[in-house]
Design an enzyme around this catalytic site. Sequence first.
Site, mmCIF file in Angstrom:
data_model
loop_
_atom_site.group_PDB
_atom_site.id
_atom_site.type_symbol
_atom_site.label_atom_id
_atom_site.label_comp_id
_atom_site.label_asym_id
_atom_site.label_seq_id
_atom_site.Cartn_x
_atom_site.Cartn_y
_atom_site.Cartn_z
ATOM 1 N N ASP A 83 2.972 -9.700 -2.589
ATOM 2 C CA ASP A 83 3.352 -8.624 -1.666
ATOM 3 C C ASP A 83 4.851 -8.592 -1.442
ATOM 4 O O ASP A 83 5.415 -7.540 -1.141
ATOM 5 C CB ASP A 83 2.617 -8.783 -0.336
ATOM 6 C CG ASP A 83 1.157 -8.431 -0.521
ATOM 7 O OD1 ASP A 83 0.375 -9.325 -0.879
ATOM 8 O OD2 ASP A 83 0.817 -7.240 -0.373
HETATM 9 O O1 MRU Z 1 -4.038 -6.787 2.559
HETATM 10 P P1 MRU Z 1 -4.044 -6.257 1.157
HETATM 11 O O2 MRU Z 1 -5.401 -6.030 0.604
HETATM 12 O O3 MRU Z 1 -3.124 -5.067 1.006
HETATM 13 O O4 MRU Z 1 -3.387 -7.445 0.319
HETATM 14 C C1 MRU Z 1 -3.257 -7.310 -1.072
HETATM 15 C C2 MRU Z 1 -2.682 -8.495 -1.717
HETATM 16 O O5 MRU Z 1 -2.315 -9.461 -1.089
HETATM 17 C C3 MRU Z 1 -2.470 -8.422 -3.194
HETATM 18 O O6 MRU Z 1 -2.657 -9.660 -3.780
HETATM 19 C C4 MRU Z 1 -1.041 -7.959 -3.457
HETATM 20 O O7 MRU Z 1 -0.745 -6.819 -2.716
HETATM 21 C C5 MRU Z 1 -0.792 -7.702 -4.885
HETATM 22 S S1 MRU Z 1 -1.528 -6.153 -5.395
HETATM 23 C C6 MRU Z 1 -1.115 -5.878 -7.005
#
Ligand code: MRU
Length: 358
Positions: free
Chosen positions: A245
């Site tokens: 992220d």
């Molecule tokens: O809370 P989320 O579902 O948005 O978290 C998503 C993640 O942590 C993913 O691993 C990350 O965004 C990478 S997506 C290619």
Amino acid sequence: MTLEAVRYRRGSLQILNQLLLPQRSLYLHISSVRDGWRAIREMQVRGAPAIAIVGSLSLAVELHGGKPRDKEGLATFALESLDYLVTARPTAVNMARAARELSDFVASEVKRPDSTAESFKENLISRIEAMLEKDISDNRSIGSHGAKHILSAAKTEKVIILTHCNTGSLATAGYGTALGVIRSLWSMGRLEHVYCTETRPYNQGARLTAYELVHEKIPATLIADSMVSMAMKEKGISAVVVGADRIVANGDTANKIGTYQLAIAARHHGIPFYVAGPSTSCDPALESGEQIVIEERPGEELTDVNGVRLAAPGIGVWNPAFDVTPHGLITAGIITEFGVHDPRELRKVLAEKACFKR
Ligand code: MRU
């Protein structure tokens, strides 16, 4: 047929409502910036790259169909909308980066003496649309670099990969990051099996990654997050590949809660640990992971499943949505569209590729 999480054509945006998957495939119409913000906040769309793409496209559709404005009015509307979209979720950097780039673009377009309200709108929409294509091509590069790197270190003809959360077509414009690496290995005929975690508390692994793997007919097994050490000990895992992220200057990486403990367990078992993410998930403006703001989500995401309360009433809840894996635990490298990098080299690579103007 590949999963289509984002359906876009000029003036129209629909997203697959990820809260309803895997039981129902229902597309939601997004016709304004407010709709885009809400879909991100409520996690009808989630995953760092997908958040930026849907947020930016929500601006494109509102620009296309919105009320007539002069050039300055359009610029003000675009800048305010971008600032607003960034507030939907704080940890993933992609929307903030997209907002910064698009704001710079708005500032330079509005100054051009030959631009009109019409050309301004057209150019900004085209610029946003290009992000969609770019994310897919970056993901394909990530898939290919990651697969080759894993295979070059593998002791077996076919490899077994463990992954966490959802990083596939549903989390990106298409193909995926960590799941893109898995897809590439599969298309090369070199993937034996995938273990995907349930990803508590919100179950992106059980609901979404499992859905994508079944959809693609990739041999895979779902495990609870608490089973990862046991799986590493007993299941011949060749590598762990997760998404990101926010990857900061020193390589520290924020990703879905549970990533940090996976990295610790991988280190203990001597299993290569990779982070996969496009340069749009990098934030060299922050020096270390300590500076990353970690989103805390509502307690109900932990205490309830599909609206049914499981936890004892009255118990306190702490629900951080992400954790930070220190760069030293990212033992095998960070995979971007440019290649596979030692976390300590990332800053240099990004500077060389001129990814960041400021
Ligand atoms: O809370 P989320 O579902 O948005 O978290 C998503 C993640 O942590 C993913 O691993 C990350 O965004 C990478 S997506 C290619």
